[in-house]
Write a protein that holds these residues in place. Structure first.
Motif, PDB file in Angstrom:
ATOM      1  N   PRO A   1      36.358  18.557  32.715  1.00 22.94           N
ATOM      2  CA  PRO A   1      35.089  18.820  31.902  1.00 22.94           C
ATOM      3  C   PRO A   1      35.310  18.245  30.592  1.00 22.94           C
ATOM      4  O   PRO A   1      34.594  17.799  30.422  1.00 22.94           O
ATOM      5  CB  PRO A   1      34.695  20.211  32.134  1.00 22.94           C
ATOM      6  N   ILE A   2      36.179  17.971  30.320  1.00 22.23           N
ATOM      7  CA  ILE A   2      36.296  18.124  28.522  1.00 22.23           C
ATOM      8  C   ILE A   2      36.743  17.119  28.088  1.00 22.23           C
ATOM      9  O   ILE A   2      36.171  16.162  27.871  1.00 22.23           O
ATOM     10  CB  ILE A   2      37.984  19.278  27.712  1.00 22.23           C
ATOM     11  N   CYS A   3      37.364  16.302  29.186  1.00 22.92           N
ATOM     12  CA  CYS A   3      37.643  15.007  29.477  1.00 22.92           C
ATOM     13  C   CYS A   3      36.383  14.020  29.359  1.00 22.92           C
ATOM     14  O   CYS A   3      35.658  13.226  29.212  1.00 22.92           O
ATOM     15  CB  CYS A   3      38.454  14.753  30.313  1.00 22.92           C
ATOM     16  N   LEU A   4      35.588  14.555  30.484  1.00 21.87           N
ATOM     17  CA  LEU A   4      34.250  13.909  30.579  1.00 21.87           C
ATOM     18  C   LEU A   4      33.115  14.231  29.838  1.00 21.87           C
ATOM     19  O   LEU A   4      32.542  13.457  29.335  1.00 21.87           O
ATOM     20  CB  LEU A   4      33.382  14.498  31.860  1.00 21.87           C
ATOM     21  N   PHE A   5      32.674  15.338  28.581  1.00 22.64           N
ATOM     22  CA  PHE A   5      32.364  15.929  27.433  1.00 22.64           C
ATOM     23  C   PHE A   5      32.376  14.728  26.779  1.00 22.64           C
ATOM     24  O   PHE A   5      31.588  13.936  26.276  1.00 22.64           O
ATOM     25  CB  PHE A   5      32.662  17.107  27.384  1.00 22.64           C
ATOM     26  N   PHE A   6      33.606  14.387  25.907  1.00 22.19           N
ATOM     27  CA  PHE A   6      33.461  13.254  25.180  1.00 22.19           C
ATOM     28  C   PHE A   6      33.440  11.652  25.789  1.00 22.19           C
ATOM     29  O   PHE A   6      33.330  11.068  25.350  1.00 22.19           O
ATOM     30  CB  PHE A   6      35.754  13.710  25.264  1.00 22.19           C
ATOM     31  N   HIS A   7      33.284  11.728  27.114  1.00 21.42           N
ATOM     32  CA  HIS A   7      32.970  10.190  27.465  1.00 21.42           C
ATOM     33  C   HIS A   7      31.234  10.054  26.990  1.00 21.42           C
ATOM     34  O   HIS A   7      30.379   9.311  26.879  1.00 21.42           O
ATOM     35  CB  HIS A   7      32.174  10.096  28.618  1.00 21.42           C
ATOM     36  N   GLY A   8      30.162  11.006  26.525  1.00 23.59           N
ATOM     37  CA  GLY A   8      29.592  11.315  25.839  1.00 23.59           C
ATOM     38  C   GLY A   8      29.114  11.044  24.449  1.00 23.59           C
ATOM     39  O   GLY A   8      27.989  10.676  24.172  1.00 23.59           O
ATOM     40  N   LEU A   9      30.196  11.595  23.814  1.00 18.66           N
ATOM     41  CA  LEU A   9      30.307  11.492  22.488  1.00 18.66           C
ATOM     42  C   LEU A   9      30.666  10.367  21.882  1.00 18.66           C
ATOM     43  O   LEU A   9      31.170   9.011  23.152  1.00 18.66           O
ATOM     44  CB  LEU A   9      31.383  12.792  21.522  1.00 18.66           C
ATOM     45  N   VAL A  10      30.095   9.164  20.854  1.00 19.55           N
ATOM     46  CA  VAL A  10      30.496   8.087  20.420  1.00 19.55           C
ATOM     47  C   VAL A  10      31.297   8.367  19.526  1.00 19.55           C
ATOM     48  O   VAL A  10      31.222   8.774  18.468  1.00 19.55           O
ATOM     49  CB  VAL A  10      28.869   7.305  19.625  1.00 19.55           C
ATOM     50  N   LEU A  11      32.252   8.453  19.250  1.00 19.91           N
ATOM     51  CA  LEU A  11      33.631   9.359  18.802  1.00 19.91           C
ATOM     52  C   LEU A  11      35.590   8.242  19.688  1.00 19.91           C
ATOM     53  O   LEU A  11      34.735   7.559  21.052  1.00 19.91           O
ATOM     54  CB  LEU A  11      33.797  10.651  19.512  1.00 19.91           C
ATOM     55  N   THR A  12      36.227   7.783  19.368  1.00 20.15           N
ATOM     56  CA  THR A  12      37.242   7.366  19.596  1.00 20.15           C
ATOM     57  C   THR A  12      37.949   7.812  20.754  1.00 20.15           C
ATOM     58  O   THR A  12      38.849   7.327  21.165  1.00 20.15           O
ATOM     59  CB  THR A  12      37.517   7.242  18.270  1.00 20.15           C
ATOM     60  N   GLU A  13      37.950   9.211  21.144  1.00 16.69           N
ATOM     61  CA  GLU A  13      38.680   9.740  21.878  1.00 16.69           C
ATOM     62  C   GLU A  13      39.105   8.803  23.448  1.00 16.69           C
ATOM     63  O   GLU A  13      40.057   8.658  23.302  1.00 16.69           O
ATOM     64  CB  GLU A  13      38.744  11.109  22.386  1.00 16.69           C
ATOM     65  N   VAL A  14      38.028   8.782  23.735  1.00 16.07           N
ATOM     66  CA  VAL A  14      38.476   7.605  25.029  1.00 16.07           C
ATOM     67  C   VAL A  14      39.119   6.408  24.960  1.00 16.07           C
ATOM     68  O   VAL A  14      40.094   6.006  25.731  1.00 16.07           O
ATOM     69  CB  VAL A  14      36.659   8.116  25.899  1.00 16.07           C
ATOM     70  N   MET A  15      38.220   5.422  24.178  1.00 11.76           N
ATOM     71  CA  MET A  15      39.247   4.041  23.435  1.00 11.76           C
ATOM     72  C   MET A  15      40.816   4.643  23.665  1.00 11.76           C
ATOM     73  O   MET A  15      41.911   4.295  24.183  1.00 11.76           O
ATOM     74  CB  MET A  15      38.403   3.713  22.538  1.00 11.76           C
TER      75      MET A  15
END
Length: 412
Positions: A140-154
């Protein structure tokens, strides 16, 4: 009894099926998160997103990765360049750029799943890869950051592939894998400038694994690739500022957010008491003044500084969330149901891999990096996101160890 060639073909077929399964689940979960963020934009509206979109707008307009005329080198440029691609492609309003950012996050997230599964296959075979891939697909936390336009996923994607390509280079001795690893490390540093020190943390892998006969050429190619990726940004910053700034300015302001009478371990720039800046001070000079202010405060408050370091680590590795609106009730229950088991299983997985020191260290290197960086800078669950895939791999290894008849094939 089948021969080695047939066994290898069957293993590769199982691997492709495992990869396809996890990517389908991951794509569906990320698509659902993207849709939720699209329909509930207020829950995904963070100040940093506005800054990245603003920088992307300047890039698309030909002004370069600047925030303003007074802050020309204050943002890590990697992610804004990705957002700028969307703006040039027609996503030219704020909301459209945010949507493009979520699409890009989804793609980076899928690539990251592939890297994590490759690492898990090294650790515990195809069964471990499936478990790790599925955990990463739906966490869930990993998925949540896919919805945020932030640098975490990249950033997570870049770190995982840098580690995977480095291990490939060590296993095969092929220089091109070292170049790929270095290029991804450079991209990671452009995405989050603190990662400029991450290659130093990876050096023990080279010592623990043992190197091929031409290790010198491999290391030179690896370092050269990192430097070549960073060099254009460093040259640009020198031309604009007349100072050596490898990625960006702003470390002083971040430190001032991290240490002071106002600090509690979390972020809150609005509460910071800023020092006096001379009217003619540019961003490099302002950065220096902030750093000196912080160092003076630490010297006067050593015990409080240590307490703040521990508070930052507690926030970063906390099982539950600290962000307003995401605390208590179902949020805490979901966190305990998903984070706590991963932590426990990761410990078991680490014990199982204790004799494979190079691989174990590679999986833990992002967690070591996060811990070292965020006992200094502000702490948040956000900042541990890039370290979690390594723990997912360890958890997958632990679970795979008790699966009867598991496919334990590892790549040659």
């Amino acid at each position: 009894m089948i021969d080695a060639a047939t066994a290898s073909r069957l293993a590769e077929r199982r691997w492709r099926r495992a990869l396809a399964l996890c990517l389908v689940v991951a794509a569906a979960a990320r698509g659902a998160m993207g849709y939720y963020a699209y329909t509930h934009p207020e829950r995904f509206d963070y100040p940093d997103s506005h800054r990245y979109v603003g920088v992307a707008e300047n890039i698309a307009a030909g002004r370069g990765p600047i925030e303003s005329q007074s802050v020309r080198c204050g943002t890590d440029p990697g992610y804004p360049y990705v957002l700028a691609i969307g703006r040039l492609g027609g996503f030219d309003t704020f909301s459209a750029t945010m949507n493009w950012g979520r699409v890009a996050n989804g793609l980076f997230g899928l690539f990251a799943v592939v890297a994590a599964m490759r690492l898990a296959r090294r650790a515990g075979g195809i069964a471990a890869a499936i478990v790790a891939g599925l955990i990463m697909a739906v966490d869930p936390i990993c998925l949540f950051f896919h919805g945020l336009v932030l640098t975490e996923v990249m950033f997570t994607c870049a770190l995982l592939w840098a580690i995977e390509w480095l291990l490939c280079a060590i296993d095969t001795g092929r220089i091109e894998y070292g170049v790929l690893s270095g290029a991804f490390l450079g991209a990671a540093a452009l995405t989050r400038s603190s990662a400029i020190v991450f290659p130093l943390l990876l050096l023990p892998i080279l010592l623990l694994a043992g190197m091929p006969p031409h290790r010198g050429r491999l290391v030179v190619a690896w370092v050269a690739a990192i430097v070549m990726i960073l060099l254009p940004t460093t040259i640009r910053n020198y031309r604009l500022l007349g100072s050596f700034v490898p990625v960006r300015t702003g470390m002083g302001a971040t430190l001032l957010d991290s240490f002071g009478d106002w600090a509690d371990g979390g972020t809150g720039m609005q509460r910071v008491k800023w020092p006096e800046f001379p009217a003619e001070a540019d961003e490099v000079e302002r950065d220096r003044i902030c750093r000196e202010t912080v160092f003076d405060w630490i010297g006067e408050h050593p015990r409080r500084s240590v307490e703040l370091g521990l508070a930052k680590l507690r926030r970063t590795w906390s099982i539950t969330l600290h962000a307003p609106g995401y605390q208590g009730g179902n949020f805490d229950r979901i966190a305990w149901a998903t984070v706590a088991p991963v932590y426990l299983l990761a410990v078991i997985g680490a014990i199982l891999l204790r004799r494979r020191t190079a691989l174990l260290y590679a999986l833990l290197a992002p967690a070591i990096f996060v811990t070292l960086i965020h006992c200094v800078f502000v702490g948040s669950v956000r900042y541990r996101v890039p370290a979690m895939p390594g723990l997912f791999v360890l958890a997958g290894t632990a679970i795979a160890a008790v699966i009867p008849g598991r496919g334990s094939e590892r790549p040659a």
